[in-house]
Design an enzyme around this catalytic site. Structure first.
Site, PDB file in Angstrom:
ATOM      1  CG  HIS A 121      -1.786   1.187   1.370  1.00 53.27           C
ATOM      2  ND1 HIS A 121      -3.105   1.214   0.970  1.00 53.27           N
ATOM      3  CD2 HIS A 121      -1.527   2.431   1.869  1.00 53.27           C
ATOM      4  CE1 HIS A 121      -3.616   2.414   1.226  1.00 53.27           C
ATOM      5  NE2 HIS A 121      -2.677   3.177   1.772  1.00 53.27           N
ATOM      6  CD  GLU A 122       1.822   3.375   3.758  1.00 53.50           C
ATOM      7  OE1 GLU A 122       1.873   4.428   3.092  1.00 53.50           O
ATOM      8  OE2 GLU A 122       0.912   3.137   4.580  1.00 53.50           O
TER       9      GLU A 122
ATOM     10  CG  HIS B 262       0.205   6.131  -0.659  1.00 52.93           C
ATOM     11  ND1 HIS B 262      -0.891   6.681  -1.270  1.00 52.93           N
ATOM     12  CD2 HIS B 262      -0.255   5.577   0.496  1.00 52.93           C
ATOM     13  CE1 HIS B 262      -1.967   6.480  -0.528  1.00 52.93           C
ATOM     14  NE2 HIS B 262      -1.615   5.795   0.553  1.00 52.93           N
TER      15      HIS B 262
ATOM     16  CG  HIS C 225      -6.056   6.472   0.391  1.00 56.58           C
ATOM     17  ND1 HIS C 225      -5.983   7.335   1.446  1.00 56.58           N
ATOM     18  CD2 HIS C 225      -5.064   5.567   0.590  1.00 56.58           C
ATOM     19  CE1 HIS C 225      -4.990   6.983   2.241  1.00 56.58           C
ATOM     20  NE2 HIS C 225      -4.407   5.918   1.738  1.00 56.58           N
ATOM     21  CB  CYS C 226      -8.808   2.575  -4.213  1.00 54.91           C
ATOM     22  SG  CYS C 226     -10.015   1.771  -5.261  1.00 54.91           S
TER      23      CYS C 226
ATOM     24  CB  CYS D 257      -9.754  -2.357  -7.651  1.00 56.14           C
ATOM     25  SG  CYS D 257      -9.447  -0.636  -8.070  1.00 56.14           S
TER      26      CYS D 257
HETATM   27 ZN   LIG Z   1      -2.703   5.151   2.200  1.00 60.97          ZN
HETATM   28 ZN   LIG Z   2      -8.417   0.435  -6.285  1.00 65.08          ZN
END
Ligand SMILES: [Zn+2]
Ligand SMILES: [Zn+2]
Length: 181
Positions: free
Chosen positions: A134-135, A138, A144-145, A169
């Site tokens: 996740h990081e 970024h 963000h989703c 996704c």
């Molecule tokens: Zn985040």
């Molecule tokens: Zn997404």
């Protein structure tokens, strides 16, 4: 279409088990198809410790890392077992600046379930891999989703980390491919 071979360094900040680092490296290679390897450890900077909160300020650690020479790497993910915060939140599992070079993952809160029980080692590692990816997302300029299963969904609690998958996704996948082109 060829992807640039973005290289990612995974650096232990303190005494982090080799296996925990390797799981993160393997996920960066497997999920994002990037080059990744473990770098030599260094200690988290002492000035990042907030004496009042007894937590480490993620922003200060990231600034310290950004001042270091990781010239062979495009992106660097620091892994530590200290409790992290940024001023607007009580705690964070990880932190990264949008499009920046360095991000962080803290194992501290991943090692406990919301009910206080201790999860198996495998789910701690899976959570760490999710937060690291996740990081890194970024750092690769993903935002963000809203989709709860998407790796780029914001997680305020452990249950949200558990709910999100290790995958992006379809929209975030296309966006990432675009960024890596
Ligand atoms: Zn985040
Ligand atoms: Zn997404």
């Amino acid at each position: 279409m060829t992807s640039k071979k973005i290289s990612v360094g995974v650096v232990p900040l303190g005494d982090i088990p080799e296996f925990d680092l390797q799981v993160i490296v393997d996920h960066i290679i497997g999920c994002f198809k990037l080059v990744a390897q473990i770098l030599p450890r260094f200690e988290p900077p002492g000035n990042a410790l907030d004496e009042r909160r007894l937590q480490y300020n993620a922003g200060i650690i990231i600034e310290t890392m950004e001042a270091m020479q990781f010239s062979n790497y495009d992106k660097v993910i620091g892994v530590l077992d200290k409790d992290l915060f940024i001023p607007i939140f009580t705690h964070v599992f990880g932190e990264a600046r949008q499009g920046g070079k360095c991000g962080l993952v803290s194992l501290y809160r991943l090692a406990k379930n919301p009910d206080g029980s201790i999860p198996p080692e495998s789910s701690i590692n899976e959570r760490a891999a999710k937060v690291a990816l996740h990081e890194l997302g970024h750092l690769l300029d993903l935002l963000h989703c809203e989709r709860k299963k998407c790796l780029m969904h914001f997680s305020g609690g452990i249950d949200e980390v558990d709910e999100m998958s290790l995958d992006l996704c379809e929209y975030c996948t296309v966006y990432l491919q675009d960024k890596l082109r």
